[in-house]
Design a protein around this motif. Structure first.
Motif, PDB file in Angstrom:
ATOM      1  N   PRO A 332      87.826  25.597  28.817  1.00 16.10           N
ATOM      2  CA  PRO A 332      86.910  26.543  29.475  1.00 16.10           C
ATOM      3  C   PRO A 332      85.565  26.671  28.765  1.00 16.10           C
ATOM      4  O   PRO A 332      84.523  26.772  29.426  1.00 16.10           O
ATOM      5  N   LEU A 333      85.582  26.655  27.431  1.00 15.83           N
ATOM      6  CA  LEU A 333      84.320  26.726  26.696  1.00 15.83           C
ATOM      7  C   LEU A 333      83.535  25.416  26.812  1.00 15.83           C
ATOM      8  O   LEU A 333      82.311  25.415  26.965  1.00 15.83           O
ATOM      9  N   ARG A 334      84.248  24.304  26.766  1.00 20.55           N
ATOM     10  CA  ARG A 334      83.583  23.000  26.819  1.00 20.55           C
ATOM     11  C   ARG A 334      82.880  22.784  28.154  1.00 20.55           C
ATOM     12  O   ARG A 334      81.827  22.153  28.223  1.00 20.55           O
ATOM     13  N   TYR A 335      83.459  23.306  29.217  1.00 19.19           N
ATOM     14  CA  TYR A 335      82.903  23.092  30.544  1.00 19.19           C
ATOM     15  C   TYR A 335      82.188  24.326  31.089  1.00 19.19           C
ATOM     16  O   TYR A 335      81.969  24.436  32.300  1.00 19.19           O
ATOM     17  N   LEU A 336      81.812  25.233  30.210  1.00 17.47           N
ATOM     18  CA  LEU A 336      81.174  26.482  30.654  1.00 17.47           C
ATOM     19  C   LEU A 336      79.805  26.227  31.265  1.00 17.47           C
ATOM     20  O   LEU A 336      79.430  26.843  32.268  1.00 17.47           O
ATOM     21  N   ASN A 337      79.056  25.301  30.672  1.00 20.39           N
ATOM     22  CA  ASN A 337      77.692  25.037  31.126  1.00 20.39           C
ATOM     23  C   ASN A 337      77.642  23.832  32.068  1.00 20.39           C
ATOM     24  O   ASN A 337      78.615  23.089  32.214  1.00 20.39           O
ATOM     25  N   HIS A 338      76.482  23.658  32.680  1.00 19.89           N
ATOM     26  CA  HIS A 338      76.237  22.526  33.573  1.00 19.89           C
ATOM     27  C   HIS A 338      75.044  21.746  33.047  1.00 19.89           C
ATOM     28  O   HIS A 338      73.927  21.864  33.564  1.00 19.89           O
ATOM     29  N   PRO A 339      75.255  20.929  32.018  1.00 23.99           N
ATOM     30  CA  PRO A 339      74.127  20.222  31.418  1.00 23.99           C
ATOM     31  C   PRO A 339      73.487  19.241  32.394  1.00 23.99           C
ATOM     32  O   PRO A 339      74.151  18.677  33.269  1.00 23.99           O
TER      33      PRO A 339
END
Length: 501
Positions: A332-339
């Motif tokens: 969940p933390l690894r995919y939290l953002n949308h780089p």
């Protein structure tokens, strides 16, 4: 190296990279214990400078990244020109093996008492036409170095693995694939190649000239000769945004069909299963975007420290409750953002981010299985049951997609397939290896029973019967090898086990 600029007959500017290589550069070749052959005089040898010296004295240990396959070769030589490879074949009468980045994991790079060609210094650009989006390189070049050449022109590699450390020739030899939507295996980006055969002759091969050599050498694991040069199509270095979707694994085929297949905006895609939670899939898609970049760097810089990544990997694989921590916290933390990044940035990932692959007592390793798209859910169920029954320390399973590749002699996708890339941890004792072999053969049988195949760059646990079922066109490869390499000069542990010629 210097660059020579010339104008193509059609008016397109070509960049011809010419290697400046003199005999004084023979410092990369170490002394052989004896002269090359009995009866060769010192005067005759000196005429062939730098061939008066070999790259290493008799008895050199070659191994791959897993450290599972130590092989004593007779000599090791690091060529820099095609002429040097031809001379080596003329002056050495024994078996010949070929290695690049050494990421294959089952002895595919060497065999005992061979002359081992270490291709990593064979890494120059031959021709480059940015306007036509095509480049020709020596095959010992790593993808990351190729990216440095083409990135200033905002071009990108069309098809490659997820990590950029591999050599181009190694990727060709296993007919690698990546996450590129609709692209399939690397052969689909190859215009032509140059191959040095067992008798020292040089053959140019493409889909229209020496087509059998072309379709057999790519994915042929060095059985026919040394792939020395390759001409590759390139792609645009587009800007991409990462999008994440979580779903039941049973729903994934429909999701892929609706959201990814045929979507021109989808550039890279895979889905992850996080064992032991085989019923849930995380879809990762990089879509073309006109948004502002969130990562300014054009390429991942080499030599970075990945201690944080390595700590996360260790915690998932080794800590009690590690998989649950991954599912509820890390992912969940690894995919939290949308780089938002350039295509080349994502494609230049360093395998060092995975951490140390092998230690004295254990190693991480890969396997891969391919099944027809209609058999996706059936294979997931069988795979999960086998891995759980044998308590396999599975770290991750990455799901990819590829269109059929019916022309390659050792095609792993004779029809449209989903692939399952299993990343796991094992101990290296005899009993441990035998146990890995047991459950590996069960996974191979599961794939075969569903009309699928398994991938050949990994540990050689498959039986002869399983190999023949998975690769029925191997007989065509063997027939061609009997013609162009009747003395069985080109060998490695893969062909020591399965070649029946």
């Amino acid at each position: 190296m210097r660059a020579l600029f010339s104008i193509h007959s059609e008016g397109t500017q070509l960049i011809d990279y010419t290697q400046l290589h003199s005999t004084s550069e023979s410092s990369h070749i170490l002394t052989r214990r004896n002269l090359l052959q009995a009866g060769v005089t010192g005067i005759a040898v000196s005429v062939l400078s730098p061939w008066s010296l070999w790259a290493a004295p008799s008895g050199v240990l070659v191994n791959d990244v897993t450290l599972l396959n130590p092989i004593w070769v007779n000599h090791l030589f690091a060529p820099r020109t095609t002429d040097e490879i031809q001379q080596a074949l003329a002056m050495w009468s024994g078996p010949v093996s070929i290695g690049g980045g050494r990421y294959s994991m089952g002895g595919q790079i060497a065999t005992e008492d061979s002359l081992h060609l270490d291709m990593r210094q064979f890494n120059q650009v031959i021709r480059y036409s940015p306007e036509n989006r095509v480049i020709r390189v020596q095959t010992g070049m790593r993808w990351r170095d190729l990216q440095s050449v083409i990135d200033p022109h905002d071009l990108s590699i069309k098809i490659m693995q997820s990590y950029a450390n591999f050599t181009v020739g190694g990727s060709l030899s296993v007919n690698a694939h990546g996450r590129y939507v609709g692209a399939g295996p690397v052969i689909n980006s190859v215009r032509s190649l140059q191959l040095v055969l067992a008798n020292g002759s040089v053959a140019e091969a493409s889909r229209t000239a020496n087509a059998d050599l072309f379709h057999a050498a790519i994915g042929g694991y060095g059985a026919l000769g040394v792939i020395t040069e390759v001409e590759l199509d390139l792609a645009s270095n587009v800007t991409m945004e990462r999008q994440i979707h979580r779903m039941s694994v049973a729903d994934y085929p429909n999701f892929f069909n609706d959201q990814v297949r045929g979507n021109e905006q989808a550039i890279l895609h895979n889905a992850d299963l996080a064992p032991p939670y085989f019923d849930q899939a995380t879809s990762v898609t990089w879509r073309a975007s006109d948004k502002e970049l969130t990562v300014a760097e054009r390429l991942v810089a080499p030599g970075q420290s990945y201690k944080f990544n390595q700590t996360l990997m260790w915690s998932v694989a080794k800590l009690p409750g590690g998989p649950l921590i991954r599912k509820d916290v890390i992912d969940p933390l690894r995919y939290l953002n949308h780089p938002v990044v350039r295509r080349n940035y994502e494609a230049s990932a360093d395998v060092a981010s995975l951490g140390p692959i092998a230690t004295r007592n254990s190693t991480y390793a890969l396997q891969e299985y391919f099944v027809p798209v209609a058999q996706f859910n059936a294979f997931v169920k069988q795979m999960a049951a086998i891995l759980q029954a044998h308590r396999v320390d599975a770290v991750n399973i990455s799901i990819r997609h590829a269109q059929g590749d019916p022309d390659s002699f050792l095609s792993w996708a004779r029809e449209e397939v989903f692939s399952f890339v299993l990343y796991y941890w094992q101990r290296v004792g005899v009993v441990d290896r035998e146990e890995v072999g047991v459950w590996t053969r069960k996974l191979i049988n599961a794939a075969l029973s569903l009309g699928g195949t398994y991938y050949l760059p990994y540990q050689l646990h498959a039986t002869q019967e399983q190999f023949s079922r998975a690769y029925p066109n191997a007989r065509r490869l063997f027939a061609l090898k009997a013609q162009v390499d009747p003395g069985k000069r080109f060998r490695n542990k893969l062909w020591d086990k399965y070649y029946t010629g």
